[in-house]
Design an enzyme around this catalytic site. Structure first.
Site, PDB file in Angstrom:
ATOM      1  N   SER A  69       0.744  -1.031  -0.064  1.00 28.33           N
ATOM      2  CA  SER A  69      -0.047   0.059   0.007  1.00 28.33           C
ATOM      3  C   SER A  69       1.022   1.193   0.019  1.00 28.33           C
ATOM      4  O   SER A  69       1.961   1.365   0.793  1.00 28.33           O
ATOM      5  CB  SER A  69      -0.957  -0.058   1.132  1.00 28.33           C
ATOM      6  N   GLU A  70       0.730   2.119  -0.982  1.00 30.54           N
ATOM      7  CA  GLU A  70       1.634   3.287  -1.208  1.00 30.54           C
ATOM      8  C   GLU A  70       1.783   4.442  -0.092  1.00 30.54           C
ATOM      9  O   GLU A  70       2.784   4.874   0.052  1.00 30.54           O
ATOM     10  CB  GLU A  70       1.465   3.944  -2.516  1.00 30.54           C
ATOM     11  N   ASN A  71       0.866   4.146   0.932  1.00 30.28           N
ATOM     12  CA  ASN A  71       1.427   4.878   2.221  1.00 30.28           C
ATOM     13  C   ASN A  71       2.375   4.531   3.048  1.00 30.28           C
ATOM     14  O   ASN A  71       2.920   5.059   4.120  1.00 30.28           O
ATOM     15  CB  ASN A  71       0.015   5.280   2.917  1.00 30.28           C
TER      16      ASN A  71
END
Lengths: 232, 218
Positions: B45-47
């Site tokens: 997840s890019e966070n």
């Protein structure tokens, strides 16, 4: 040891004035510098340019500054669930520079690391690339994006020590490490502040050299945007 | 015709052994529920998390552990957290094997639009522009038509673009299509959906060069 500890949020934000550019860590409401944002509301500073991936929600995080029209310009990647942000943007009250999330992250890192600009493929062929220099490398197109110039960078960490060393927790890490040292003055607010010698140097995520001021915040709300659970 | 979970189930079959996968918000998030449990796969997840697990039990909810959709999540053994610059190093540096995301429009040359409707709605691009500009394997999960019944598979996108010439495959409630040099190549049709229905629902050039099988989802 060079001591970076300040007593409270008030001393930490000393020198913040109208029309400054401020970087703020956080993704959504996760890992945002809650205490400093509350203080910015109290200080009533106006005309701010804020570099932050999101702008909080209507009644929490940077949304509080938006509501009071303290922000002149936002540099963000996602408006998402903030109705006031979307309203001010569509009505033109608020200037907004939407940049890809990875571009914002890398521009923070570039400022931190002393690079004036980066080439990124993100946004090529879209309106993000409008008016920007582009260049081909190995058959692929990239656009030139300039590093940020900010007066203050305000980050939130989990643990810190008086030398300014920081450790982040979970996905509350996000943009925070990239913004450390990316502005003239970096302020870190932490949940736990220790004397030097307590934190293991092997476990430090961000060395204190990037931090000018550190203080301990109390009673973090850590509001959750989407509480999703698995039923037992 | 498939529902959202049906689309997710079909896309789950595209996830292969050893893949690192980034799932976008919406239908793509559902894909994780249907990936073959015998495969070694990690979700990014890019966070800032790799090795994302299911939603937590009520008492395990941690505000500091969320996905890019701001949902509370858990991590699986072997997981790691990292900062945003490193997260996009994984994406831009092509270390992520498969990207699955939603779209408002896709054009027959693989352009995608999913972040803005001028004057009406601006969500922002988030990490989508970085993902589509670099990922080599991009699957779009979406409904074939919009709420007004208009095709979302177009000759050219009418909305502001997120990326150009990047979409490789599209899975909709009606069909599986591949983006080729000559347009949308129909690969499979959803259960109970006729080829004619897909033709009628596709504005862009549709290529049908063989008998089209019904997709298998289970």
């Amino acid at each position: 040891m060079i001591n970076k500890k300040v007593l409270n949020v008030k001393s930490a934000l000393e020198g913040i004035e109208d029309n400054m550019t401020i970087m703020l860590g956080g993704f959504g409401l996760c890992g945002i510098p809650e205490k400093s944002i509350d203080e910015l509301v109290k200080l009533k500073v106006k005309g701010l340019t804020c570099i932050s991936n999101n702008a909080g929600v209507d009644d929490f995080g940077l949304g509080l500054l938006l509501k009071d029209h303290q922000i002149k310009k936002m540099i963000s990647s996602y408006v998402g669930e903030n109705n006031e942000f979307e309203r001010q943007m569509l009505s033109g009250e608020l200037e907004v520079d939407l940049l890809p999330q990875g571009t914002i992250a890398e521009l923070c890192r570039a400022s931190q690391a002393g690079f004036p600009a980066i080439y990124t493929p993100a946004g090529f062929g879209t309106e993000v690339a409008k008016g920007k220099e582009s260049r081909e490398f190995n058959g692929k197109m990239y656009i030139l994006e300039y590093a940020f110039k900010a007066d203050f960078s305000i980050v939130k960490a989990w643990k810190g020590d008086e030398a300014g060393n920081l450790i982040f927790k979970g996905t509350a890490r996000n943009f925070n490490p990239n913004m450390c040292g990316a502005a003239t003055i970096t302020v870190a607010e932490v949940e736990e502040l220790y004397p030097v010698g307590v934190l293991d140097p092997n476990e430090i995520h961000i060395p204190g050299i990037f931090i000018q001021r550190i203080f301990k915040g109390n009673d973090y709300e850590k509001r959750i945007e989407q509480r999703t659970i698995t039923q037992r | 015709m498939l529902d959202k979970n049906g689309i997710a189930k079909r896309i789950a079959k595209e996830v292969k052994e050893g893949y690192y996968v980034n799932l976008g918000i919406g239908i793509p998030t559902l894909v994780a529920n249907y990936v073959n449990k015998n495969l070694s796969v990690e979700f990014q997840s890019e966070n800032g998390v790799l090795g994302m697990g299911p939603f937590p039990y009520d008492e395990d909810v941690d505000a500091d552990i969320i996905n890019a959709g701001k949902q509370t999540i858990t991590t699986l053994p072997g997981a790691s957290f990292f900062d945003s610059a490193m997260s996009f190093s994984m994406i831009r540096g092509k270390h992520v094997d498969l990207t699955i995301l939603g779209a408002m429009e896709v054009s027959e040359n693989g352009d995608i639009a999913n972040w803005k409707i001028p004057g009406k709605m601006v969500k922002g691009m988030g990490g989508a522009m970085d993902l589509v500009a670099s990922a080599e394997n991009i699957i779009v999960a979406m409904m074939h038509t919009n709420k007004k019944g208009e095709s979302k598979l177009l000759k050219s996108c009418s909305l502001p673009l997120t990326g150009v010439g990047c979409v490789k495959k599209i899975v909709t409630n009606l069909a599986v299509l591949e983006v080729t040099k000559y347009g949308f190549k129909l690969l499979e049709r959803a259960p109970g959906v006729s080829v004619q229905k897909i033709k009628d629902s596709t504005e862009g050039n549709l290529i049908i060069d063989s008998e089209i099988q019904e997709m298998k989802i289970s």
